[in-house]
Write an enzyme that holds these catalytic residues in place. Structure first.
Site, mmCIF file in Angstrom:
data_model
loop_
_atom_site.group_PDB
_atom_site.id
_atom_site.type_symbol
_atom_site.label_atom_id
_atom_site.label_comp_id
_atom_site.label_asym_id
_atom_site.label_seq_id
_atom_site.Cartn_x
_atom_site.Cartn_y
_atom_site.Cartn_z
ATOM 1 N N GLY A 190 0.821 -1.216 0.000
ATOM 2 C CA GLY A 190 0.000 0.000 0.000
ATOM 3 C C GLY A 190 0.849 1.257 0.000
ATOM 4 N N GLY B 238 0.522 -8.838 -4.424
ATOM 5 C CA GLY B 238 0.604 -10.133 -5.121
ATOM 6 C C GLY B 238 1.743 -10.151 -6.134
ATOM 7 N N ASP C 86 5.567 -5.409 5.602
ATOM 8 C CA ASP C 86 5.975 -6.731 6.100
ATOM 9 C C ASP C 86 5.959 -7.783 4.993
ATOM 10 O OD1 ASP C 86 3.197 -6.430 6.009
ATOM 11 O OD2 ASP C 86 2.842 -7.870 7.613
ATOM 12 N N ASP D 166 0.930 1.572 8.802
ATOM 13 C CA ASP D 166 0.373 0.997 10.029
ATOM 14 C C ASP D 166 1.392 0.909 11.163
ATOM 15 O OD1 ASP D 166 -1.892 0.677 8.551
ATOM 16 O OD2 ASP D 166 -1.754 -1.492 8.353
ATOM 17 N N MET E 289 -6.675 4.002 9.371
ATOM 18 C CA MET E 289 -6.094 2.725 8.952
ATOM 19 C C MET E 289 -5.457 1.993 10.127
ATOM 20 S SD MET E 289 -4.695 3.019 5.122
ATOM 21 C CE MET E 289 -5.869 2.967 3.765
ATOM 22 N N GLY E 290 -5.107 0.760 9.890
ATOM 23 C CA GLY E 290 -4.524 -0.087 10.930
ATOM 24 C C GLY E 290 -5.174 -1.452 10.867
ATOM 25 N N GLU F 121 -9.384 0.553 11.474
ATOM 26 C CA GLU F 121 -10.175 -0.304 10.566
ATOM 27 C C GLU F 121 -10.179 -1.784 10.967
ATOM 28 O OE1 GLU F 121 -8.346 -0.467 6.669
ATOM 29 O OE2 GLU F 121 -6.363 -0.645 7.564
HETATM 30 N N1 LIG Z 1 5.298 -14.344 2.381
HETATM 31 C C1 LIG Z 1 5.610 -13.696 1.269
HETATM 32 N N2 LIG Z 1 6.600 -14.141 0.457
HETATM 33 C C2 LIG Z 1 6.941 -13.501 -0.668
HETATM 34 N N3 LIG Z 1 6.346 -12.359 -1.077
HETATM 35 C C3 LIG Z 1 5.359 -11.856 -0.334
HETATM 36 C C4 LIG Z 1 4.944 -12.489 0.880
HETATM 37 N N4 LIG Z 1 3.945 -11.739 1.421
HETATM 38 C C5 LIG Z 1 3.740 -10.721 0.575
HETATM 39 N N5 LIG Z 1 4.593 -10.771 -0.477
HETATM 40 C C6 LIG Z 1 4.671 -9.852 -1.604
HETATM 41 O O1 LIG Z 1 5.006 -8.550 -1.133
HETATM 42 C C7 LIG Z 1 4.264 -7.560 -1.834
HETATM 43 C C8 LIG Z 1 3.560 -6.635 -0.884
HETATM 44 O O2 LIG Z 1 2.884 -7.367 0.137
HETATM 45 P P1 LIG Z 1 1.571 -6.790 0.868
HETATM 46 O O3 LIG Z 1 0.530 -6.483 -0.152
HETATM 47 O O4 LIG Z 1 1.234 -7.711 1.948
HETATM 48 O O5 LIG Z 1 2.014 -5.365 1.382
HETATM 49 P P2 LIG Z 1 3.081 -4.967 2.464
HETATM 50 O O6 LIG Z 1 4.426 -5.002 1.879
HETATM 51 O O7 LIG Z 1 2.868 -5.772 3.689
HETATM 52 O O8 LIG Z 1 2.722 -3.453 2.691
HETATM 53 P P3 LIG Z 1 1.467 -2.858 3.510
HETATM 54 O O9 LIG Z 1 0.793 -3.989 4.227
HETATM 55 O O10 LIG Z 1 2.078 -1.866 4.424
HETATM 56 O O11 LIG Z 1 0.617 -2.223 2.490
HETATM 57 C C9 LIG Z 1 3.314 -8.296 -2.770
HETATM 58 O O12 LIG Z 1 3.814 -8.215 -4.075
HETATM 59 C C10 LIG Z 1 3.312 -9.718 -2.252
HETATM 60 O O13 LIG Z 1 3.153 -10.669 -3.286
HETATM 61 O O1 LIG Z 2 -6.873 -0.823 -0.188
HETATM 62 P P1 LIG Z 2 -5.439 -1.191 -0.202
HETATM 63 O O2 LIG Z 2 -4.629 -0.392 -1.134
HETATM 64 O O3 LIG Z 2 -5.218 -2.656 -0.366
HETATM 65 O O4 LIG Z 2 -4.842 -0.803 1.223
HETATM 66 C C1 LIG Z 2 -5.500 -1.014 2.437
HETATM 67 C C2 LIG Z 2 -4.549 -1.487 3.492
HETATM 68 O O5 LIG Z 2 -3.283 -0.922 3.392
HETATM 69 C C3 LIG Z 2 -2.800 -0.556 4.661
HETATM 70 O O6 LIG Z 2 -2.773 0.834 4.730
HETATM 71 C C4 LIG Z 2 -1.410 -1.037 4.853
HETATM 72 O O7 LIG Z 2 -0.627 -0.416 3.869
HETATM 73 C C5 LIG Z 2 -3.781 -1.105 5.651
HETATM 74 O O8 LIG Z 2 -3.911 -0.335 6.792
HETATM 75 C C6 LIG Z 2 -5.031 -1.167 4.837
HETATM 76 O O9 LIG Z 2 -5.888 -2.161 5.297
HETATM 77 MG MG LIG Z 3 1.496 -5.543 5.320
#
Ligand SMILES: Nc1ncnc2c1ncn2[C@@H]1O[C@H](COP(=O)(O)OP(=O)(O)OP(=O)(O)O)[C@@H](O)[C@H]1O
Ligand SMILES: O=P(O)(O)OC[C@H]1O[C@](O)(CO)[C@@H](O)[C@@H]1O
Ligand SMILES: [Mg+2]
Length: 532
Positions: free
Chosen positions: A154, A218, A243, A273, A316-317, A372
């Protein structure tokens, strides 16, 4: 006394010995080249939590606590671990005008950052991380570097500042000019064209919200990504994300190491978050809290101008209520804050309905801030819960803000026969989409420069971030193994309760015990000193 060392990981290499003080017993993780001291290789721990591995390492070394000052270095991998013959060069910063009069341009290999700075007389020294910053020698020649930057997950205020400062830092400090932008997150490695990043191209992107490179969820295909890195001749990868992204970065690093590539993989933690473990705080968080004030203030103005006004602001959160908690503490007009970590209930004694009625009687208005992710199980009882997930596998949340608005309206209209004036504000995306504020801009600059120094120095598979205000290189696995959440048993949540005077919702039988049990387990896994 001779130092006693446990080493976890691959065969040690003979350099960088200076970290070991003669009186220390040191656990090196995951791979630190061989110090000129007695070494004991600890073999084949079950791959449980990183923390447990360290504890096991110390025990297996037969160290009795009294003899041991408990110094632990959680080290980050270095390219020489699997490329022992890699040449190194003097750091070009030696010639840099910017550093010309700096007393200590380079960070010594003895500089480490303590994870725990609140200690007692006689405490163990505990876990440390390498201090971030430029090193005397680098493992890339500037004209050989081909770097790339990718942003995933995000949005968050400050992403563009980090991108800008990586590009400008590589260019101005190390003379690197070959930098690519990977578009649209991880999948962009294998499905999109790259863009060339120069200081001119990124010059004013920090003034805009969002990400100049676009992002996605993804699509993490490790093999395809590393194939692409290899095909393009990329040797430094800067990965900005939360993460999930950091878990992906760890997999990329592991594959790079398996293939024996000279590629530095650097993670820069991004999450609005603030749910990333170990680091003090994630960038953009302060900006988000500041922007949240505007929504809360608007809700307060609305409800104070009518009779029986109830304002609800959703922030958010997903799993962590940090934005809601800190925005509430900052504001003073919030009567009640609800976060995912603290279960609440509506009906009966000590419930939310009773509290709303009490505040309406006292003040004729009230404001609720809700994260949220709060009360999701509760909402699921009265809404048809669908276990849908986003492309990254994150559970899609039910709209607790709308649900709560309806519940309060129904209760006061139908049960209490009272007229209330409900105002619901959902500013979530507005808060995430703005550019970073001044202090976050400075923070983003430090993160980017630290990441660049680390990659040039040959570290790989690391995340950079502040630990007790000092920037450090942290093994990626260390920041992904647990989620940083608000600890109800810490003082910050108590401060909030004291400030709002809201119910703690912990009156139910066993409620407090459940919270403590959950957090104790969490603490065993996660030695993060949670403080903001
Ligand atoms: N366990 C995992 N192993 C490899 N890639 C992953 C894994 N989890 C998530 N990813 C990849 O990391 C990217 C971002 O993951 P995700 O959408 O969970 O957001 P994030 O990095 O946690 O950020 P946020 O939650 O703050 O928006 C995606 O392209 C997803 O495919
Ligand atoms: O609608 P999107 O872009 O998937 O993002 C929503 C999520 O992204 C976050 O801001 C984490 O980046 C969460 O708090 C929220 O649930
Ligand atoms: Mg995340």
């Amino acid at each position: 006394m001779e130092a006693s060392i446990s080493l976890i990981g691959s065969t040690p290499k003979p350099n960088l010995s200076s970290l070991i003080s003669p009186s220390s017993s040191v656990v090196l993780h995951p791979r630190l080249p061989l110090p000129a001291l007695r070494l004991k290789k600890v073999s084949a721990f079950p791959r449980i939590s990183h923390r447990n591995r360290l504890i096991r390492a110390q025990c297996s070394d037969g160290l009795r606590p009294e003899e041991d000052d408990g110094f632990v270095l959680e080290d980050v991998p270095h390219l020489t671990t699997f490329l022992p013959d890699l040449p190194s060069y003097p750091n070009p910063l030696k010639e840099s005008q910017a550093y010309a009069i700096v007393k200590r341009t380079f960070v010594s290999s003895e500089d480490v950052v303590a994870q725990n700075i609140v200690v007692q007389k006689g405490s163990k020294r505990g876990v440390h991380f390498r201090r971030a910053g430029p090193r005397e020698r680098v493992y890339f020649r500037s004209d050989e570097v081909k770097a790339c930057i990718v942003t995933c997950g995000g949005l968050c205020p400050g992403i563009n500042t980090v991108i800008r400062e990586i590009v400008c830092g590589l260019n101005s400090m190390y003379g690197v000019s070959n930098i690519l932008g990977i578009q649209g997150g991880y999948k962009g490695f294998y499905s999109k064209n790259t863009i060339t990043l120069t200081p001119k191209v990124v010059n004013d992107i920090h003034k805009r919200g969002g990400t100049f490179l676009q992002t996605s969820r993804g699509g993490h295909d490790t093999a395809k990504i590393v194939d692409n890195i290899q095909d393009r001749g990329i040797n430094q990868v800067y990965i900005i994300g939360g993460d999930g992204t950091q878990k992906g970065a760890e997999k990329i690093y592991q594959e790079v190491e398996r293939r024996g590539l000279q590629v530095a993989v650097s993670g820069i933690p991004k999450t609005i978050d603030n749910d990333i473990a170990v680091i003090d705080k994630s960038f953009g968080f302060d900006t988000a809290v500041e922007e949240a004030q505007r929504a809360i203030n608007a809700a307060h103005v609305e409800v104070e101008s009518v009779e029986n006004g109830v304002g609800i602001v959703k922030l958010m959160g997903r799993y962590s209520g940090f934005i809601a908690m800190i925005a509430t503490l900052a504001n003073r007009d919030v009567d009640c804050c609800l976060i995912p970590e603290s279960p609440f209930y509506l009906e009966g004694k000590g419930g939310l309905f009773e509290f709303v009625e009490q505040r309406l009687k006292e003040n004729s208005h009230m404001v609720i801030v809700i994260a949220e992710g709060a009360g999701q199980d509760y909402v699921a009882q009265s809404m048809r819960a669908s276990e849908t997930k986003d492309a990254s596998g994150n559970r899609l949340l039910l709209d607790v803000g709308l649900w709560l608005t309806q519940q309060i309206k129904d209760h006061f209209t139908n049960v209490r026969k009272m007229t209330i004036n409900m105002k619901y504000i959902d500013p979530t995306y507005m808060i995430r989409a703005i550019p970073s504020n001044a202090s976050d801009n400075v923070y983003c600059t430090l993160l980017a420069q630290s990441a660049v120094h680390g990659a040039m120095a040959g570290y790989s598979g690391f995340t950079v971030g502040p630990v007790n205000s000092r920037h450090a290189y942290i093994p990626i696995s260390r920041v992904t193994e647990v989620t940083n959440t608000v600890k109800l048993t810490d003082r910050m949540w108590a401060r909030l309760l004291a400030s709002t005077n809201q119910p703690s919702f912990l009156t139910g039988e066993g409620a407090l015990k459940n919270v403590i049990d959950m957090e104790t387990q969490d603490k065993i896994d996660n030695m993060k000193i949670s403080s903001i």
